[in-house]
Design a protein around this motif. Sequence first.
Motif, short mmCIF file in Angstrom:
data_model
loop_
_atom_site.label_atom_id
_atom_site.label_comp_id
_atom_site.label_asym_id
_atom_site.label_seq_id
_atom_site.Cartn_x
_atom_site.Cartn_y
_atom_site.Cartn_z
N ARG A 151 1.03 7.32 6.22
CA ARG A 151 0.20 7.90 4.82
C ARG A 151 1.84 8.34 4.45
NH1 ARG A 151 -4.04 5.69 4.57
NH2 ARG A 151 -5.32 6.36 5.11
N GLU A 152 2.70 9.19 5.26
CA GLU A 152 3.78 9.67 4.32
C GLU A 152 5.23 8.65 4.42
OE1 GLU A 152 4.18 13.41 5.83
OE2 GLU A 152 1.70 14.24 5.57
N ARG A 153 5.85 8.23 5.18
CA ARG A 153 6.28 7.24 5.59
C ARG A 153 6.50 5.77 6.28
NH1 ARG A 153 6.94 12.64 8.49
NH2 ARG A 153 7.30 11.13 9.86
N VAL A 154 6.18 5.50 7.38
CA VAL A 154 5.47 4.50 7.19
C VAL A 154 5.80 4.68 9.50
CG1 VAL A 154 8.28 4.00 7.83
CG2 VAL A 154 6.97 2.27 7.80
N GLY A 155 4.71 3.83 9.58
CA GLY A 155 4.87 3.42 11.19
C GLY A 155 4.75 2.21 11.43
N GLY A 201 2.09 -2.08 3.10
CA GLY A 201 2.38 -2.60 4.51
C GLY A 201 2.29 -3.83 4.87
N PHE A 202 2.91 -4.43 6.12
CA PHE A 202 3.44 -5.98 6.45
C PHE A 202 2.44 -6.34 8.02
CE2 PHE A 202 5.63 -4.80 3.36
CZ PHE A 202 6.36 -5.31 2.39
N GLU A 203 1.72 -7.64 7.89
CA GLU A 203 1.34 -7.91 9.22
C GLU A 203 1.86 -8.75 9.30
OE1 GLU A 203 -2.79 -5.71 10.12
OE2 GLU A 203 -2.93 -7.40 8.33
N ILE A 204 2.95 -8.93 11.40
CA ILE A 204 4.09 -10.09 11.63
C ILE A 204 3.32 -10.64 13.12
CG2 ILE A 204 5.97 -10.58 12.19
CD1 ILE A 204 6.64 -7.35 10.44
N PHE A 205 3.37 -12.08 12.53
CA PHE A 205 3.07 -12.82 13.71
C PHE A 205 4.11 -13.38 14.40
CE2 PHE A 205 0.18 -12.86 10.96
CZ PHE A 205 -1.25 -12.71 11.25
N CYS A 206 4.76 -13.18 16.12
CA CYS A 206 6.85 -13.49 15.65
C CYS A 206 6.09 -14.52 17.59
CB CYS A 206 7.16 -12.36 16.00
SG CYS A 206 6.41 -10.47 17.60
N GLN A 237 3.48 -0.03 8.07
CA GLN A 237 2.56 0.35 6.93
C GLN A 237 3.24 1.52 7.04
OE1 GLN A 237 -0.82 -1.53 6.62
NE2 GLN A 237 0.87 -2.72 7.02
N GLY A 238 3.01 1.62 5.42
CA GLY A 238 3.24 3.08 4.83
C GLY A 238 4.78 3.13 3.99
N PRO A 239 4.73 3.95 2.86
CA PRO A 239 5.15 3.48 1.66
C PRO A 239 6.66 3.45 2.15
CG PRO A 239 4.51 6.14 2.05
CD PRO A 239 3.82 5.09 3.33
N ASN A 240 7.61 3.21 3.31
CA ASN A 240 8.66 2.93 2.81
C ASN A 240 8.35 1.56 3.65
OD1 ASN A 240 9.23 5.13 2.04
ND2 ASN A 240 9.96 6.08 3.94
N ALA A 241 7.64 1.06 4.31
CA ALA A 241 7.30 -0.41 5.18
C ALA A 241 8.63 -1.38 4.19
CB ALA A 241 5.86 -0.78 4.84
N GLU A 242 8.42 -1.29 2.87
CA GLU A 242 8.87 -2.77 2.36
C GLU A 242 10.84 -2.62 2.51
OE1 GLU A 242 8.34 -3.93 -2.29
OE2 GLU A 242 9.89 -3.64 -2.66
N ALA A 243 11.13 -1.06 2.29
CA ALA A 243 12.10 -0.46 2.58
C ALA A 243 13.31 -1.26 4.05
CB ALA A 243 12.93 0.90 1.54
N LEU A 244 12.28 -0.75 4.67
CA LEU A 244 12.38 -0.86 6.17
C LEU A 244 12.36 -2.49 6.48
CD1 LEU A 244 10.09 0.62 9.41
CD2 LEU A 244 11.52 -1.96 9.12
N LEU A 245 11.59 -2.83 6.37
CA LEU A 245 11.54 -4.72 6.26
C LEU A 245 12.65 -5.33 5.45
CD1 LEU A 245 8.23 -5.69 7.27
CD2 LEU A 245 9.83 -5.19 8.93
N MET A 246 13.10 -4.70 4.52
CA MET A 246 14.40 -5.76 3.30
C MET A 246 15.63 -5.53 4.81
SD MET A 246 12.68 -6.65 0.85
CE MET A 246 14.38 -6.43 -1.03
N LYS A 247 15.41 -4.57 5.51
CA LYS A 247 17.18 -4.13 6.18
C LYS A 247 16.57 -5.46 6.76
CE LYS A 247 17.24 0.72 5.61
NZ LYS A 247 17.32 1.39 6.62
#
Lengths: 128, 385
Positions: B55-59, B209-214, B163-173
């Motif tokens: 809810r607060e960061r990202v998981g 958030g995002f779901e990722i199939f790999c 998932q979480g408010p920082n999800a986009e920033a994380l995956l953009m890295k």
Amino acid sequence: MKFPDDLKYSKEHEWVRSEDGTAVIGITDFAQDELGDIVFVEMPEVGTTLNASDSFGVAESVKTVSDLFSPISGQVIEVNISLENEPESVNNSPYDKGWMIKIKMSDPQEINSLLSVDEYKAFILESK
Amino acid sequence: MLWVEVSKDITIMPSLIKTPLYQTHVDLAGKLIEFHGWLLPLSYKSIMDEARAVRERVGVFDISHMGEVQVYGRNALELLQYTTSNDVTALEEGRVQYTTLLNDDGGILDDFLIYRVGVERYFLCLNATNTQRAVSWLANQALHFPEVEVKDLTHHFGMLSVQGPNAEALLMKTTKTDLSKLEYYQFVICSLGGYSVILSRTGYTGEDGFEIFCEWRETPALWKLINNRGKNLGLVPVGLGARDVLRQEMCFPLYGHELNDDITPYEAGLGWLVTLEKEEGFIGCEVLVNQYRHGVKRKLVAVETVGRNIARQGHPIMVGSELVGEVTSGTMSPTLNKPIALGFVNTEHCQVGAKVKVSIRGNMCDAIIVDKPFTQSNVKKKPKT
């Protein structure tokens, strides 16, 4: 996982600390770990008389709920009211801040029938 | 109950399927449980802390148990249109659709996501518990169409959810793809740190958030990459326990709790997944047309109990001495810091504000039916301008 030497243990995973005819009771490190995040502890009223093996309350964790059993007979003289606002103390400090009830023992000899720390450790290994 | 006893050493049970991240979970001292035949982490440290982190960061979640199925061929669209409740003709390439698979009585066989990969190619993401029978069901129905194949790819794909408010920033890295342009329920096939993935802006938490199939064998490397990049964004690994808490706060149904073969989409509050106006009809639509006209006898509701006891699956819901419903899920909400529950209640008693009682282990607890969801949704519906 910690199991202090100076406590007695029950097969229902409670611990007992004997202090001059009073028994302080809580749940063990093993029990809190099994339950996971404890979010509510339902306590008995002060003055309640319990027989050994009676249920004295309930511990609600996020994933499950568990009855709490008194290993000792006697009268409840104090309950840990701080658990009302901080039930997580049972997880973080099961033998200290997470104590649950104090009982005036009706039969101080009863405590000798409980498990020693080594017997309790062996019991946990067996039940796995 | 959802959770099995964790005290037994279940890691030695040979029948359980290990995800590609099994060793990672063991190394992180995750508490492993059996979940519909899979060995998965219930939590790593604390369910409540993991839920709050989302809810607060990202998981990041290992959800490799989810089923992946490919449906392809000239009649792929017709097969899905005939077997699912939503309007698949409205699904554009690059977008995702939530839908239900129904039996002849309108009961839900599974709820899943359809990804439109190409003109004649669809990719489904199903519940682990239903994957095998859903594949059989679809394959049987496919016999009525000349050109369509249904292929179970579950063991070819690992799956992560960030998932979480920082999800986009994380995956953009981890990628050159501009994820700020990716809308809710849109997906892209892209590279994350050199690993080829299908990435959708979807989730089961109510957060952005995002779901990722790999690829199955690349899952550990991708998990490691995401964890490294997420360190200074407050990323934590999250187990099934917090996943269950987060979805309950959002009133998202879970198969086996709010959904089963005897429950229809209208009863479960999923009427928005039903398109009755399909020209060729679809399996289960007769029952649904009838329910649409005459209403349903019970509905899924959100319930708040007074006090700190948690109402759980199977607990009776009462009005006076009359049994009016049953709890399907319940937990402690870390966001609201009070117990919440979902359940089915007879329609005449299901109004928001109605006072009911829940019988929790024999004690009648006061409760009230409240608006859904319990907590607000933070999913990102519009792209950044």
